[in-house]
Scaffold this motif. Sequence first.
Motif, short mmCIF file in Angstrom:
data_model
loop_
_atom_site.label_atom_id
_atom_site.label_comp_id
_atom_site.label_asym_id
_atom_site.label_seq_id
_atom_site.Cartn_x
_atom_site.Cartn_y
_atom_site.Cartn_z
N LEU A 1 5.91 -2.85 8.20
CA LEU A 1 5.96 -1.42 8.49
C LEU A 1 5.12 -0.62 7.51
O LEU A 1 4.33 0.24 7.90
CB LEU A 1 7.41 -0.92 8.45
CG LEU A 1 8.23 -1.02 9.74
CD1 LEU A 1 9.65 -0.56 9.48
CD2 LEU A 1 7.61 -0.16 10.84
N VAL A 2 5.30 -0.89 6.21
CA VAL A 2 4.55 -0.11 5.22
C VAL A 2 3.06 -0.39 5.33
O VAL A 2 2.24 0.53 5.18
CB VAL A 2 5.07 -0.38 3.79
CG1 VAL A 2 4.70 -1.74 3.28
CG2 VAL A 2 4.55 0.69 2.82
N ARG A 3 2.68 -1.61 5.65
CA ARG A 3 1.25 -1.91 5.78
C ARG A 3 0.65 -1.27 7.02
O ARG A 3 -0.50 -0.83 7.00
CB ARG A 3 1.04 -3.43 5.77
CG ARG A 3 1.33 -4.03 4.40
CD ARG A 3 1.10 -5.51 4.31
NE ARG A 3 1.44 -5.99 2.98
CZ ARG A 3 1.40 -7.25 2.60
NH1 ARG A 3 1.01 -8.20 3.46
NH2 ARG A 3 1.73 -7.59 1.35
N ALA A 4 1.43 -1.19 8.08
CA ALA A 4 0.95 -0.47 9.27
C ALA A 4 0.79 1.02 8.96
O ALA A 4 -0.17 1.66 9.40
CB ALA A 4 1.92 -0.68 10.43
N GLY A 5 1.72 1.57 8.19
CA GLY A 5 1.59 2.97 7.79
C GLY A 5 0.38 3.21 6.91
O GLY A 5 -0.34 4.19 7.08
N VAL A 6 0.15 2.31 5.96
CA VAL A 6 -1.02 2.42 5.08
C VAL A 6 -2.30 2.36 5.90
O VAL A 6 -3.25 3.13 5.67
CB VAL A 6 -0.99 1.31 4.02
CG1 VAL A 6 -2.35 1.13 3.38
CG2 VAL A 6 0.07 1.62 2.97
N ASP A 7 -2.36 1.47 6.86
CA ASP A 7 -3.55 1.35 7.70
C ASP A 7 -3.81 2.64 8.46
O ASP A 7 -4.95 3.11 8.56
CB ASP A 7 -3.38 0.18 8.67
CG ASP A 7 -4.64 -0.12 9.44
OD1 ASP A 7 -5.68 -0.37 8.81
OD2 ASP A 7 -4.59 -0.10 10.69
N ALA B 1 7.08 5.32 -0.74
CA ALA B 1 7.51 5.41 -2.13
C ALA B 1 7.81 4.03 -2.70
O ALA B 1 7.39 3.70 -3.81
CB ALA B 1 8.75 6.31 -2.24
N GLU B 2 8.51 3.23 -1.94
CA GLU B 2 8.86 1.89 -2.43
C GLU B 2 7.68 0.94 -2.41
O GLU B 2 7.45 0.19 -3.38
CB GLU B 2 9.98 1.30 -1.58
CG GLU B 2 10.39 -0.12 -2.03
CD GLU B 2 11.54 -0.66 -1.22
OE1 GLU B 2 11.28 -1.51 -0.34
OE2 GLU B 2 12.67 -0.25 -1.48
N GLY B 3 6.89 0.97 -1.34
CA GLY B 3 5.85 -0.05 -1.18
C GLY B 3 4.49 0.32 -1.71
O GLY B 3 3.66 -0.56 -1.96
N VAL B 4 4.24 1.64 -1.90
CA VAL B 4 2.93 2.10 -2.37
C VAL B 4 3.05 2.89 -3.66
O VAL B 4 2.22 2.74 -4.57
CB VAL B 4 2.23 2.97 -1.29
CG1 VAL B 4 0.88 3.45 -1.78
CG2 VAL B 4 2.08 2.19 0.01
N GLY B 5 4.07 3.75 -3.76
CA GLY B 5 4.26 4.56 -4.95
C GLY B 5 3.82 5.99 -4.80
O GLY B 5 3.92 6.78 -5.74
N LEU B 6 3.32 6.36 -3.62
CA LEU B 6 2.84 7.70 -3.33
C LEU B 6 3.40 8.15 -1.99
O LEU B 6 3.80 7.32 -1.17
CB LEU B 6 1.31 7.73 -3.28
CG LEU B 6 0.56 7.32 -4.54
CD1 LEU B 6 -0.87 6.95 -4.18
CD2 LEU B 6 0.58 8.44 -5.56
N SER B 7 3.39 9.45 -1.74
CA SER B 7 3.75 9.92 -0.41
C SER B 7 2.63 9.58 0.56
O SER B 7 1.48 9.37 0.15
CB SER B 7 3.97 11.44 -0.43
OG SER B 7 2.73 12.11 -0.59
#
Length: 265
Positions: A152-158, A190-196
Amino acid sequence: MTYAVSRQILPTPETLRPWIAGIGTVTVDDVPTETFIHLPEAATKVVIRGGPNGSRSILVVGPRARASYHRGKRFVSCVEMRLAPGTVRPLLGVSAVELLGHAVPLGDLPGAAAVRLAQELRRLDPEESLAHLTHVLPERLASTADRARTELVRAGVDAMSIRSGQVPAHVGDVARELAVSERQLRNLFAEGVGLSPKHFARISRVRTVLDHAATRSWADLAAATGYYDQAHMTTDFRTLMGVPPRSYFTGRLPQATPCQAIPRR
């Protein structure tokens, strides 16, 4: 003698690619006479740093919300491993946001996994450290990572990154696409990247401007990176870099400060 910073990108072993986004070296030789710039960074790094007289330290460097400018240290050599989104907690036992703006010794982190890794790496030189990580990390991370949350977090980052032909999406659109609330998406970042998500996108835009300013006009860059207009780009750039684009690219930088001591936790 002149100040020299050399950087090299190293190949990432295939077994580490799910967890390590990139590996590189940074070497500073001679007497520092130019400003050393730490750009805004949306990733956490594990850094194996060697100094004069054979000294060595293993650091965790968290995300950097804004650029900083320093008078560099001489005779420093680093191997940097940039962690992929979602890797920080499984590997280090803390959320990425806890490391935001900090550089701490790996062994000072509270989790047993981080202490164990620090003890292992302390005995090895940088080349041996990479070989060791290639051997031990995939099994350890596979057993501790929440695969669904990581995806999920990687899809959001992409979705919040600049890619060829794509500008960062709106937070609400990304949340709907991933079937989570905007609050859940912020927590994932916040948990997986450290930024909003929004600040991650701002860094992606500014880093793209930095990469392509030599070959494209300001107006073209503003449009290509999703800004409303050139003025919007200039304001965002100033906020993250401390000076507007024209000042930065003509060498009119903020005053450099000494590298600060590493905060201990």
